[in-house]
Design a protein around this motif. Sequence first.
Motif, PDB file in Angstrom:
ATOM      1  N   ALA A 197      -2.909 -10.488   1.573  1.00 57.38           N
ATOM      2  CA  ALA A 197      -2.968  -9.714   0.335  1.00 57.38           C
ATOM      3  C   ALA A 197      -3.735  -8.429   0.594  1.00 57.38           C
ATOM      4  O   ALA A 197      -4.814  -8.448   1.193  1.00 57.38           O
ATOM      5  N   ASP A 198      -3.174  -7.307   0.138  1.00 60.66           N
ATOM      6  CA  ASP A 198      -3.802  -6.004   0.362  1.00 60.66           C
ATOM      7  C   ASP A 198      -5.001  -5.832  -0.570  1.00 60.66           C
ATOM      8  O   ASP A 198      -5.286  -6.699  -1.410  1.00 60.66           O
ATOM      9  N   PRO A 199      -5.753  -4.723  -0.440  1.00 58.00           N
ATOM     10  CA  PRO A 199      -6.949  -4.560  -1.263  1.00 58.00           C
ATOM     11  C   PRO A 199      -6.688  -4.563  -2.774  1.00 58.00           C
ATOM     12  O   PRO A 199      -7.595  -4.830  -3.553  1.00 58.00           O
ATOM     13  N   ARG A 210      -2.139  -7.541  -3.920  1.00 53.68           N
ATOM     14  CA  ARG A 210      -0.701  -7.833  -3.817  1.00 53.68           C
ATOM     15  C   ARG A 210      -0.443  -8.745  -2.626  1.00 53.68           C
ATOM     16  O   ARG A 210      -0.759  -8.383  -1.486  1.00 53.68           O
ATOM     17  N   GLU A 211       0.124  -9.903  -2.911  1.00 50.07           N
ATOM     18  CA  GLU A 211       0.460 -10.860  -1.855  1.00 50.07           C
ATOM     19  C   GLU A 211       1.770 -10.454  -1.197  1.00 50.07           C
ATOM     20  O   GLU A 211       2.742 -10.132  -1.877  1.00 50.07           O
ATOM     21  N   ASN A 212       1.797 -10.480   0.136  1.00 45.08           N
ATOM     22  CA  ASN A 212       2.994 -10.087   0.882  1.00 45.08           C
ATOM     23  C   ASN A 212       3.548 -11.299   1.618  1.00 45.08           C
ATOM     24  O   ASN A 212       2.983 -11.712   2.638  1.00 45.08           O
ATOM     25  N   PRO A 213       4.657 -11.865   1.138  1.00 50.51           N
ATOM     26  CA  PRO A 213       5.230 -13.025   1.811  1.00 50.51           C
ATOM     27  C   PRO A 213       5.789 -12.703   3.191  1.00 50.51           C
ATOM     28  O   PRO A 213       6.122 -13.615   3.951  1.00 50.51           O
ATOM     29  N   LEU A 230       6.770 -17.418  -1.963  1.00 53.77           N
ATOM     30  CA  LEU A 230       5.497 -17.669  -2.628  1.00 53.77           C
ATOM     31  C   LEU A 230       5.530 -18.952  -3.462  1.00 53.77           C
ATOM     32  O   LEU A 230       4.502 -19.379  -3.993  1.00 53.77           O
ATOM     33  N   ALA A 231       6.696 -19.581  -3.554  1.00 55.40           N
ATOM     34  CA  ALA A 231       6.774 -20.894  -4.202  1.00 55.40           C
ATOM     35  C   ALA A 231       6.067 -21.961  -3.375  1.00 55.40           C
ATOM     36  O   ALA A 231       5.703 -23.020  -3.901  1.00 55.40           O
ATOM     37  N   LEU A 232       5.882 -21.703  -2.083  1.00 56.44           N
ATOM     38  CA  LEU A 232       5.146 -22.642  -1.236  1.00 56.44           C
ATOM     39  C   LEU A 232       3.683 -22.687  -1.675  1.00 56.44           C
ATOM     40  O   LEU A 232       3.120 -21.679  -2.110  1.00 56.44           O
ATOM     41  N   ARG A 233       3.071 -23.847  -1.540  1.00 55.29           N
ATOM     42  CA  ARG A 233       1.640 -23.959  -1.834  1.00 55.29           C
ATOM     43  C   ARG A 233       0.892 -23.168  -0.768  1.00 55.29           C
ATOM     44  O   ARG A 233       0.958 -23.507   0.412  1.00 55.29           O
ATOM     45  N   HIS A 234       0.204 -22.124  -1.198  1.00 55.51           N
ATOM     46  CA  HIS A 234      -0.403 -21.242  -0.216  1.00 55.51           C
ATOM     47  C   HIS A 234      -1.797 -20.774  -0.639  1.00 55.51           C
ATOM     48  O   HIS A 234      -2.171 -20.863  -1.796  1.00 55.51           O
ATOM     49  N   ARG A 235      -2.508 -20.300   0.367  1.00 59.49           N
ATOM     50  CA  ARG A 235      -3.778 -19.624   0.166  1.00 59.49           C
ATOM     51  C   ARG A 235      -3.588 -18.159   0.529  1.00 59.49           C
ATOM     52  O   ARG A 235      -2.601 -17.785   1.155  1.00 59.49           O
ATOM     53  N   VAL A 236      -4.559 -17.357   0.143  1.00 60.29           N
ATOM     54  CA  VAL A 236      -4.473 -15.914   0.343  1.00 60.29           C
ATOM     55  C   VAL A 236      -5.563 -15.471   1.319  1.00 60.29           C
ATOM     56  O   VAL A 236      -6.687 -15.969   1.276  1.00 60.29           O
ATOM     57  N   LEU A 237      -5.199 -14.569   2.210  1.00 58.16           N
ATOM     58  CA  LEU A 237      -6.143 -13.954   3.138  1.00 58.16           C
ATOM     59  C   LEU A 237      -6.170 -12.455   2.855  1.00 58.16           C
ATOM     60  O   LEU A 237      -5.119 -11.794   2.911  1.00 58.16           O
ATOM     61  N   ALA A 238      -7.335 -11.921   2.542  1.00 56.26           N
ATOM     62  CA  ALA A 238      -7.464 -10.487   2.286  1.00 56.26           C
ATOM     63  C   ALA A 238      -7.285  -9.711   3.584  1.00 56.26           C
ATOM     64  O   ALA A 238      -7.838 -10.080   4.627  1.00 56.26           O
ATOM     65  N   GLU A 282      -3.974  -2.621   7.757  1.00 58.93           N
ATOM     66  CA  GLU A 282      -3.247  -3.787   8.270  1.00 58.93           C
ATOM     67  C   GLU A 282      -2.000  -4.078   7.440  1.00 58.93           C
ATOM     68  O   GLU A 282      -0.991  -4.545   7.963  1.00 58.93           O
ATOM     69  N   ALA A 283      -2.059  -3.791   6.149  1.00 62.82           N
ATOM     70  CA  ALA A 283      -0.943  -4.078   5.241  1.00 62.82           C
ATOM     71  C   ALA A 283       0.076  -2.947   5.179  1.00 62.82           C
ATOM     72  O   ALA A 283       1.159  -3.119   4.608  1.00 62.82           O
ATOM     73  N   ARG A 284      -0.234  -1.804   5.780  1.00 62.43           N
ATOM     74  CA  ARG A 284       0.615  -0.615   5.635  1.00 62.43           C
ATOM     75  C   ARG A 284       1.966  -0.802   6.298  1.00 62.43           C
ATOM     76  O   ARG A 284       2.053  -1.248   7.440  1.00 62.43           O
ATOM     77  N   ASP A 285       3.017  -0.462   5.547  1.00 68.09           N
ATOM     78  CA  ASP A 285       4.347  -0.452   6.144  1.00 68.09           C
ATOM     79  C   ASP A 285       4.852   0.989   6.184  1.00 68.09           C
ATOM     80  O   ASP A 285       4.328   1.869   5.517  1.00 68.09           O
ATOM     81  N   ILE A 286       5.845   1.196   7.019  1.00 71.21           N
ATOM     82  CA  ILE A 286       6.380   2.539   7.236  1.00 71.21           C
ATOM     83  C   ILE A 286       7.681   2.657   6.439  1.00 71.21           C
ATOM     84  O   ILE A 286       8.694   2.058   6.794  1.00 71.21           O
ATOM     85  N   ASP A 287       7.626   3.416   5.343  1.00 73.78           N
ATOM     86  CA  ASP A 287       8.827   3.644   4.542  1.00 73.78           C
ATOM     87  C   ASP A 287       9.334   5.075   4.657  1.00 73.78           C
ATOM     88  O   ASP A 287      10.528   5.322   4.507  1.00 73.78           O
TER      89      ASP A 287
END
Length: 194
Positions: A131-133, A136-139, A166-174, A179-184
């Motif tokens: 999850a970004d700052p 937002r959770e990113n599957p 995200l339907a899976l039982r999950h935990r979140v890591l900040a 690290e979360a940046r994608d190139i669009d």
Amino acid sequence: MRNQGGRSEGITGSATAIVLAGGGARRFGGDKLGAAYAETTVLDHLLATIPPDWPVVCVGPRRATVRDVDWVREEPVRGGPLAGIAAAVPLARTDVTVVVAGDMPQAGHVLPRLAARLGRAPDTVEGVVGADPAGRENPLLAAYRTRALRAVLPECPSGLPARTLLALRHRVLAVTAEEARDIDTPEDLFPQRS
């Protein structure tokens, strides 16, 4: 399809990395995975930061890469990330599978943390999602128990949103914004200055 040489037997290792490398790059206006980034390319930078003992399955059109990977294509081509994961997960022979978008050049550093956090979690936890700052959770920046990932994928995954995972039982890591940046777009190739 395989890259240069490589393993012919089943995939082994502490985690299998699925790298989604088949997007259309419409906003970028060209081959964003092949764009110059940190003295290499976007995709090769990501691949070089994934632990070297982890097997990697890339989904998309075959290309030369800095490391040995397995290549598969989703059905139909350009069927979206879930279709890509469905095409790649049969090659996973590890209990943990990490998923990452190929246009996230700094995300390789996060993958071992995701896998380690999942490894320490109870068996009832099926994934750990970055999850970004902004929270937002990113599957597509996540570690999943392979059996759970296989079970949650729909029979016809083409065109369905990645958030289905995200339907899976999950935990979140900040994770950090970098690290979360994608190139669009071409501007995304350069870190934002504050």
